[in-house]
Design a protein around this motif. Sequence first.
Motif, PDB file in Angstrom:
ATOM      1  N   ALA A 125       0.513  -1.674  -0.042  1.00 55.60           N
ATOM      2  CA  ALA A 125       0.050  -0.265   0.292  1.00 55.60           C
ATOM      3  C   ALA A 125       1.118   1.531  -0.256  1.00 55.60           C
ATOM      4  N   LEU A 178      -0.598   6.675   1.277  1.00 55.50           N
ATOM      5  CA  LEU A 178      -2.216   6.877   0.991  1.00 55.50           C
ATOM      6  C   LEU A 178      -2.092   8.467   1.274  1.00 55.50           C
ATOM      7  N   VAL A 197       2.543   4.613   6.062  1.00 56.75           N
ATOM      8  CA  VAL A 197       2.106   2.921   5.069  1.00 56.75           C
ATOM      9  C   VAL A 197       3.055   2.104   5.620  1.00 56.75           C
ATOM     10  N   GLU A 224      -9.220   9.624   1.686  1.00 57.03           N
ATOM     11  CA  GLU A 224      -8.364   8.257   0.828  1.00 57.03           C
ATOM     12  C   GLU A 224      -7.918   8.409   0.217  1.00 57.03           C
ATOM     13  N   GLU A 264      -5.064   6.455  -2.927  1.00 55.22           N
ATOM     14  CA  GLU A 264      -3.750   5.523  -2.571  1.00 55.22           C
ATOM     15  C   GLU A 264      -3.044   5.280  -4.248  1.00 55.22           C
TER      16      GLU A 264
END
Length: 253
Positions: free
Chosen positions: A15, A18, A31, A207, A209
């Motif tokens: 991920a 972010l 992260v 959010e 990503e």
Amino acid sequence: MNKRVLLTVSAVIAAAVLLIIGVTTAFFTDVEIKENVITIGKVSIELDEGSFEPTQTYAVEPGSRVEKAPKLKNTGNKDEFVFMRITVPKDSVTLLNESGADKGKPKGERSVQQLFRLLANTRTPPAQDNVAAVTRPTGRDVDISYHSAQAAGSTVDGWELLKVEENTGYDEYVFGYNKLMKPNDETQTLFDAVQLKSFIDGETTGEKEIGVYCYGIQAEYLKTDVPLNLSAANFTATELNKIYTIVENKANQ
């Protein structure tokens, strides 16, 4: 033992960025990098993103850049082919001109656009000069550059763009490295920085990503319709696409 059992896939699923987009700014927040390894044997890859620190918070304003330079290292003991799959978030926004006499004015009507640029060669001195851009679809403000396997008409070590896919909420790009990665080999960076585009405040929040998904598959025993010459200096996008199909199938098992 059936040698096909040794065709293993290692996946590092990160991920990777972010981003929380508020009314006027975006924040790169904590992260977590997760490993999801599907392997029999010692096929292993490691993701390095340069000075980007997962535990650090980055305050990012429209137009500003943050260094984020993903590259892969073969940390196993088998020769591997490696791939990166990048997802770039998008939303319905009104993009603004960032320079010139029309700075701050809308470029056009509100429409679904990618929210971030992925930029190669933003460092000084540049990492390398073989930079290519992803073809921009009609009506889309796509701004992605990467360290390509092609430079001045010749083939060099670098990334081949294999696949582009539009999805709801994000666009997806798959890249393959054109060199067989031996143990401890490292790739070039795919890109070097990310940049938030300018758009009207409040049109998108929450959010967001940028996903970085990295895969390695051992080269030995790979079966494609045309046998691979593993002693070749570099591999074509066509060959890498065939290998990535195997990666997808194994990763989905």
